[in-house]
Design a protein around this motif. Structure first.
Motif, mmCIF file in Angstrom:
data_model
loop_
_atom_site.group_PDB
_atom_site.id
_atom_site.type_symbol
_atom_site.label_atom_id
_atom_site.label_comp_id
_atom_site.label_asym_id
_atom_site.label_seq_id
_atom_site.Cartn_x
_atom_site.Cartn_y
_atom_site.Cartn_z
ATOM 1 N N TYR A 20 0.817 -1.207 0.000
ATOM 2 C CA TYR A 20 0.000 0.000 0.000
ATOM 3 C C TYR A 20 0.856 1.266 0.000
ATOM 4 O O TYR A 20 0.321 2.360 -0.041
ATOM 5 C CB TYR A 20 -0.940 0.013 1.210
ATOM 6 C CG TYR A 20 -1.947 -1.099 1.163
ATOM 7 C CD1 TYR A 20 -3.060 -1.015 0.341
ATOM 8 C CD2 TYR A 20 -1.780 -2.253 1.918
ATOM 9 C CE1 TYR A 20 -3.987 -2.042 0.281
ATOM 10 C CE2 TYR A 20 -2.694 -3.282 1.874
ATOM 11 C CZ TYR A 20 -3.797 -3.168 1.055
ATOM 12 O OH TYR A 20 -4.708 -4.186 0.996
ATOM 13 N N THR A 21 2.181 1.116 0.076
ATOM 14 C CA THR A 21 3.093 2.248 0.001
ATOM 15 C C THR A 21 4.050 2.029 -1.163
ATOM 16 O O THR A 21 4.360 0.891 -1.520
ATOM 17 C CB THR A 21 3.897 2.416 1.309
ATOM 18 O OG1 THR A 21 4.539 1.193 1.624
ATOM 19 C CG2 THR A 21 3.007 2.830 2.447
ATOM 20 N N GLY A 138 -6.367 1.160 0.518
ATOM 21 C CA GLY A 138 -5.324 2.167 0.651
ATOM 22 C C GLY A 138 -4.549 2.083 1.952
ATOM 23 O O GLY A 138 -4.031 3.089 2.420
#
Length: 194
Positions: A20-21, A138
């Protein structure tokens, strides 16, 4: 915030990777390798929380005046039969809540596949990703209600029909069952403290 979700089998083969990063691919590969080595070498009696390997841990040369709550710092995992479910998160996430999130994820998969096994995850990766997407968006947990998760994935039409064992399909080959929640669930891999 959740930075990544990984699922490995006992041999170190990835069954799910969701970051998610933003990370470079080379950093992701090194991180995946280091995390599997750390997690797989731990005794079953050890706790299910680890500090992040030095590859992504905040460096001492960074701005020391402010602590960044969005930097990855914790690895939380559970080992079920032949699979390791791993969550990389920031220090703002509760490790016990992440263990519960992993448990809900596994129970949702078990409901959708009726005695989920590793082969279900390999051949139906769309369902695996759809289940995770119902729970985490997210890097933020948006749903933990088991019924809503299963209904959401079924509404997308992402739950395949497993071939019957008497049809001579893959069902006859599947012997490495993770085994329903009797052996797959709550008593296996529970946090034992430090």
């Amino acid at each position: 915030m959740i930075n990544a979700v990984l699922v490995f089998n006992n041999a170190g083969q990835l069954r799910l990777t969701k970051f998610y990063t933003q990370l470079d691919t080379s950093v992701q590969q090194r991180l995946i390798s280091e995390i599997f080595t750390l997690v797989s070498n731990r005794p079953r009696s050890a706790c299910n929380f680890l500090p992040l390997p030095p590859i992504l841990a905040p460096s001492s040369t960074s701005n020391s005046n402010a602590t960044h709550n969005d930097t990855p710092s914790l690895v939380t995992y559970r080992h079920y039969a032949t699979l390791y479910f791993i969550v990389i998160s920031t220090s703002t996430e509760s490790p016990l809540a992440l263990l519960d999130l992993i448990q809900v994820f596994v129970e949702a998969l078990d409901r959708m596949f009726a005695d989920v096994c590793e082969f279900d995850l390999i051949f139906n990766f769309e369902t695996l990703h759809a289940t995770l997407a119902e729970m985490v968006v997210g890097g933020v947990v948006v749903e933990t209600n088991l019924e809503r998760i299963v209904e959401g994935v079924k509404a997308q039409g992402k739950v395949p029909k497993r071939p019957r064992a008497d049809a001579g399909g893959i069902g006859t080959v599947v012997t490495a069952r993770l085994g329903g929640l009797g052996s797959f669930g709550r008593g296996d891999g529970v946090w034992m403290g430090r």
